[in-house]
Enzyme design. Structure first.
Site, mmCIF file in Angstrom:
data_model
loop_
_atom_site.group_PDB
_atom_site.id
_atom_site.type_symbol
_atom_site.label_atom_id
_atom_site.label_comp_id
_atom_site.label_asym_id
_atom_site.label_seq_id
_atom_site.Cartn_x
_atom_site.Cartn_y
_atom_site.Cartn_z
ATOM 1 N N GLY A 1 30.016 69.819 43.702
ATOM 2 C CA GLY A 1 30.729 69.171 44.578
ATOM 3 C C GLY A 1 30.122 68.073 44.935
ATOM 4 O O GLY A 1 30.688 67.043 45.784
ATOM 5 N N GLY B 1 27.695 64.119 43.558
ATOM 6 C CA GLY B 1 26.973 63.285 42.481
ATOM 7 C C GLY B 1 27.700 63.191 40.933
ATOM 8 O O GLY B 1 28.762 63.358 40.992
ATOM 9 N N LEU B 2 26.889 63.416 40.115
ATOM 10 C CA LEU B 2 27.306 63.414 38.689
ATOM 11 C C LEU B 2 28.163 64.630 38.434
ATOM 12 O O LEU B 2 28.906 64.513 37.497
ATOM 13 C CB LEU B 2 26.080 63.461 37.564
ATOM 14 N N SER C 1 3.481 72.674 48.674
ATOM 15 C CA SER C 1 3.045 74.128 49.026
ATOM 16 C C SER C 1 3.273 74.934 47.900
ATOM 17 O O SER C 1 4.225 74.429 46.847
ATOM 18 C CB SER C 1 3.542 74.602 50.157
ATOM 19 N N TYR D 1 12.247 62.771 31.449
ATOM 20 C CA TYR D 1 10.625 63.328 31.453
ATOM 21 C C TYR D 1 10.575 64.807 31.039
ATOM 22 O O TYR D 1 9.433 65.191 31.420
ATOM 23 C CB TYR D 1 10.202 62.907 33.013
ATOM 24 N N GLY E 1 19.357 58.744 32.220
ATOM 25 C CA GLY E 1 18.544 57.746 32.845
ATOM 26 C C GLY E 1 18.923 57.520 34.270
ATOM 27 O O GLY E 1 19.713 58.563 34.732
HETATM 28 C C1 HXC Z 1 6.955 68.200 50.119
HETATM 29 C C2 HXC Z 1 8.991 69.490 50.606
HETATM 30 C C3 HXC Z 1 9.917 68.533 50.591
HETATM 31 C C4 HXC Z 1 9.159 67.187 50.589
HETATM 32 C C5 HXC Z 1 11.064 70.183 50.961
HETATM 33 N N1 HXC Z 1 9.610 70.660 50.769
HETATM 34 N N2 HXC Z 1 11.049 68.967 50.867
HETATM 35 N N3 HXC Z 1 7.571 69.434 50.278
HETATM 36 N N4 HXC Z 1 7.848 67.019 50.319
HETATM 37 N N5 HXC Z 1 9.885 66.060 50.480
HETATM 38 C C6 HXC Z 1 9.263 72.014 50.852
HETATM 39 C C7 HXC Z 1 9.674 72.631 52.187
HETATM 40 O O1 HXC Z 1 8.593 72.473 53.124
HETATM 41 C C8 HXC Z 1 9.370 74.207 51.832
HETATM 42 O O2 HXC Z 1 7.966 74.530 51.325
HETATM 43 C C9 HXC Z 1 9.828 74.198 50.276
HETATM 44 O O3 HXC Z 1 9.769 72.774 49.797
HETATM 45 C C10 HXC Z 1 11.536 74.567 50.299
HETATM 46 O O4 HXC Z 1 12.183 73.787 51.100
HETATM 47 P P1 HXC Z 1 13.737 74.083 52.058
HETATM 48 O O5 HXC Z 1 14.105 72.747 52.556
HETATM 49 O O6 HXC Z 1 13.516 75.248 52.651
HETATM 50 O O7 HXC Z 1 14.644 74.309 50.422
HETATM 51 P P2 HXC Z 1 15.948 74.345 50.104
HETATM 52 O O8 HXC Z 1 16.905 74.346 51.724
HETATM 53 O O9 HXC Z 1 16.155 75.138 49.007
HETATM 54 O O10 HXC Z 1 16.138 72.876 49.449
HETATM 55 C C11 HXC Z 1 15.671 72.696 48.065
HETATM 56 C C12 HXC Z 1 15.192 71.133 47.950
HETATM 57 C C13 HXC Z 1 16.209 70.189 48.566
HETATM 58 C C14 HXC Z 1 15.186 71.044 46.658
HETATM 59 C C15 HXC Z 1 14.031 70.843 48.716
HETATM 60 O O11 HXC Z 1 15.557 68.905 48.352
HETATM 61 C C16 HXC Z 1 17.571 70.343 47.953
HETATM 62 O O12 HXC Z 1 18.550 71.034 48.390
HETATM 63 N N6 HXC Z 1 18.020 69.516 46.736
HETATM 64 C C17 HXC Z 1 19.233 69.840 46.077
HETATM 65 C C18 HXC Z 1 19.805 68.494 45.662
HETATM 66 C C19 HXC Z 1 18.841 67.400 44.827
HETATM 67 O O13 HXC Z 1 17.610 67.845 44.930
HETATM 68 N N7 HXC Z 1 19.323 66.705 44.132
HETATM 69 C C20 HXC Z 1 18.568 65.646 43.304
HETATM 70 C C21 HXC Z 1 18.580 66.019 41.956
HETATM 71 S S1 HXC Z 1 17.900 64.837 41.177
HETATM 72 P P3 HXC Z 1 7.108 75.455 52.496
HETATM 73 O O14 HXC Z 1 5.957 75.796 51.882
HETATM 74 O O15 HXC Z 1 7.443 74.753 53.793
HETATM 75 O O16 HXC Z 1 8.092 76.709 53.031
HETATM 76 C C22 HXC Z 1 17.176 64.923 40.074
HETATM 77 C C23 HXC Z 1 16.751 63.568 39.150
HETATM 78 C C24 HXC Z 1 16.002 63.422 38.127
HETATM 79 O O17 HXC Z 1 16.971 65.953 39.388
HETATM 80 C C25 HXC Z 1 15.804 61.956 37.516
HETATM 81 C C26 HXC Z 1 16.029 60.949 38.155
HETATM 82 C C27 HXC Z 1 15.935 59.693 37.453
HETATM 83 P P1 NAP Z 2 22.995 65.822 43.434
HETATM 84 O O1 NAP Z 2 24.361 65.096 43.834
HETATM 85 O O2 NAP Z 2 22.064 66.251 44.459
HETATM 86 O O3 NAP Z 2 23.362 67.029 42.656
HETATM 87 C C1 NAP Z 2 22.655 68.204 42.524
HETATM 88 C C2 NAP Z 2 23.581 69.414 42.869
HETATM 89 O O4 NAP Z 2 22.940 70.788 42.679
HETATM 90 C C3 NAP Z 2 24.212 69.277 44.171
HETATM 91 O O5 NAP Z 2 25.520 69.508 44.073
HETATM 92 C C4 NAP Z 2 23.806 70.763 44.851
HETATM 93 O O6 NAP Z 2 24.699 71.447 45.680
HETATM 94 C C5 NAP Z 2 23.423 71.448 43.837
HETATM 95 N N1 NAP Z 2 22.551 72.491 44.102
HETATM 96 C C6 NAP Z 2 21.310 72.332 44.429
HETATM 97 N N2 NAP Z 2 20.364 73.434 44.602
HETATM 98 C C7 NAP Z 2 21.511 74.443 44.307
HETATM 99 C C8 NAP Z 2 21.450 75.911 44.019
HETATM 100 N N3 NAP Z 2 20.346 76.611 44.348
HETATM 101 N N4 NAP Z 2 22.489 76.702 43.750
HETATM 102 C C9 NAP Z 2 23.562 76.075 43.325
HETATM 103 N N5 NAP Z 2 23.722 74.652 43.383
HETATM 104 C C10 NAP Z 2 22.644 73.821 43.772
HETATM 105 O O7 NAP Z 2 22.367 65.114 42.428
HETATM 106 P P2 NAP Z 2 22.922 64.265 40.847
HETATM 107 O O8 NAP Z 2 21.952 63.133 40.694
HETATM 108 O O9 NAP Z 2 24.180 64.434 40.817
HETATM 109 O O10 NAP Z 2 22.223 65.322 39.750
HETATM 110 C C11 NAP Z 2 23.048 66.136 38.894
HETATM 111 C C12 NAP Z 2 22.262 66.478 37.735
HETATM 112 O O11 NAP Z 2 21.778 65.135 37.068
HETATM 113 C C13 NAP Z 2 21.038 67.174 37.869
HETATM 114 O O12 NAP Z 2 20.538 68.071 37.099
HETATM 115 C C14 NAP Z 2 19.656 65.989 38.048
HETATM 116 O O13 NAP Z 2 18.508 66.534 37.634
HETATM 117 C C15 NAP Z 2 20.314 65.393 36.742
HETATM 118 N N6 NAP Z 2 19.812 63.958 36.509
HETATM 119 C C16 NAP Z 2 20.296 63.114 37.243
HETATM 120 C C17 NAP Z 2 19.843 61.724 37.289
HETATM 121 C C18 NAP Z 2 20.281 60.379 38.139
HETATM 122 O O14 NAP Z 2 19.660 59.726 37.999
HETATM 123 N N7 NAP Z 2 21.120 60.857 39.478
HETATM 124 C C19 NAP Z 2 18.934 61.379 36.305
HETATM 125 C C20 NAP Z 2 18.565 62.430 35.459
HETATM 126 C C21 NAP Z 2 19.022 63.676 35.513
HETATM 127 P P3 NAP Z 2 24.366 72.023 47.160
HETATM 128 O O15 NAP Z 2 23.273 71.388 47.993
HETATM 129 O O16 NAP Z 2 25.693 71.999 47.777
HETATM 130 O O17 NAP Z 2 24.087 73.434 46.794
#
Ligand code: HXC
Ligand code: NAP
Length: 295
Positions: free
Chosen positions: A24, A26-27, A113, A156, A198
């Site tokens: 839904g 990003g990538l 945590s 990484y 990257g």
């Molecule tokens: C420390 C944190 C935190 C933060 C959340 N937590 N954010 N701790 N610093 N910034 C803690 C919370 O306090 C809680 O612990 C636990 O993590 C779970 O948090 P929730 O908000 O309840 O979880 P949830 O709603 O499931 O959300 C998951 C999430 C959130 C990972 C925390 O960021 C998310 O939904 N992300 C999805 C999209 C995403 O991350 N996209 C990026 C992918 S990029 P406690 O102990 O308080 O209960 C990627 C790129 C790689 O991978 C390389 C790039 C170059």
């Molecule tokens: P993003 O838009 O945040 O994508 C992450 C997606 O994962 C969101 O659509 C989110 O949707 C979904 N997601 C998170 N938790 C989920 C769950 N529990 N169940 C189902 N869906 C879940 O970020 P992005 O940058 O496009 O990342 C896409 C992929 O590329 C990831 O694997 C990331 O590690 C990788 N990556 C990205 C970069 C970069 O530079 N952007 C670099 C290296 C690797 P909902 O929140 O709606 O669930």
């Protein structure tokens, strides 16, 4: 240069049904757009059905393609099985699983945590395992071959990285799964590869990895030898190739698409890139002089 243009043009993915987790935003959204343009039917899944529906309606208008939305938290195996069944009910089959969903944020590890640590591991490692296991069991049971799993990891996964340790551990596990099952499941006609991107700007990654003024302080493009970040179409081109029949002999591979970023960090003397050109004459003279002194 045409690196940001679509690579395939002619319905190369026609007749393929693809599931994109995290499709839904990003990538995942960008790859889905391209798969639809190439004639595939795509199911996008994530936790947020409103976001998925909005993306689907946008992409349907843009491409005229066949797109399905299914709410599914990849951490929950039952929900993953239901998502697989919904896709098959709608499209009759599924050929490709794209494990793209991820969770991540930056933090010193000692501040996390146990639940925060688990949350990232559960989305990335357990989520990718849940989807791969459910889809693999289905394909093996139905004797459906020419199927593909494509995993989105990071560089990484093999270098490791501080401040994103749960993500690094989880992506390393997904890489191990890729290489392990590429061998074990090849006999069932399942291919398994990975892409290690990257920096590709997306709201999801950038807001969590470079919040506030970190974007300016740590400009990713300066870390990349090619001095730019990635464009979504470049990644979509690579993903389309890796799920297409044109990559039928590629199995168990991880393809890095990072402009040379991780190698710049790895090469011991790559920091010399920062030296101005004029300094090299002086340095060469000093080195040659030293050599004479040792003769
Ligand atoms: C420390 C944190 C935190 C933060 C959340 N937590 N954010 N701790 N610093 N910034 C803690 C919370 O306090 C809680 O612990 C636990 O993590 C779970 O948090 P929730 O908000 O309840 O979880 P949830 O709603 O499931 O959300 C998951 C999430 C959130 C990972 C925390 O960021 C998310 O939904 N992300 C999805 C999209 C995403 O991350 N996209 C990026 C992918 S990029 P406690 O102990 O308080 O209960 C990627 C790129 C790689 O991978 C390389 C790039 C170059
Ligand atoms: P993003 O838009 O945040 O994508 C992450 C997606 O994962 C969101 O659509 C989110 O949707 C979904 N997601 C998170 N938790 C989920 C769950 N529990 N169940 C189902 N869906 C879940 O970020 P992005 O940058 O496009 O990342 C896409 C992929 O590329 C990831 O694997 C990331 O590690 C990788 N990556 C990205 C970069 C970069 O530079 N952007 C670099 C290296 C690797 P909902 O929140 O709606 O669930």
């Amino acid at each position: 240069m045409e690196f940001n243009k679509p690579m395939f043009k002619n319905n190369e993915l026609k007749n393929k049904v693809i599931v994109v987790t995290g499709g839904g935003s990003g990538l995942g959204k960008s790859m889905t757009r391209y798969f639809l343009q190439l004639g595939a039917k795509v199911a996008i899944t994530s936790r947020d059905i409103e976001k998925l529906d909005k993306t689907a309606s946008e992409l349907k208008t843009e491409t005229g393609g066949d797109i399905l939305t299914v709410r599914c938290d990849v951490r929950n195996y039952t929900e993953v099985e239901e998502m697989l069944n919904s896709t098959i009910s709608e499209f009759g089959k599924v050929d490709v699983l794209l494990n793209n969903a991820a969770g991540n944020f930056i933090s010193p590890t000692e501040r996390l945590s146990s639940n925060a640590f688990d949350t990232v591991i559960d989305i990335v490692l357990k989520g990718s395992k849940n989807c791969t296991l459910a889809f693999g069991k289905h394909w093996i049971d139905k004797k459906q071959d020419q199927t593909v799993v494509l995993n989105i990891i990071t560089t990484y996964a093999w270098t490791g990285s501080g401040y994103v340790v749960p993500s690094a551990m989880a992506k390393a596990g997904v890489l191990a799964m890729t290489r392990s099952l590429a061998d074990e499941w090849a006999k069932y006609g399942i291919r398994m590869n990975a892409i290690a991107p990257g920096p590709f700007p997306t709201k999801g990654a950038w807001d969590r990895l470079l919040p506030g003024d970190l974007k300016e302080r740590f400009d990713f493009s300066k870390k990349v030898p090619l001095r730019r970040v990635g464009e979504h179409q470049e990644l979509a081109n690579l993903a389309a190739f890796l799920i297409s029949d044109f990559s039928a002999y590629i199995n168990g591979e991880v393809i890095t698409i990072d402009g040379g970023e991780w190698l710049q960090g790895a090469g011991q003397f790559n920091m010399l890139q920062q030296l101005p050109k004029e300094m090299w004459d002086m340095l060469e003279m000093m080195i040659r002089k030293n050599k004479k002194g040792h003769q």
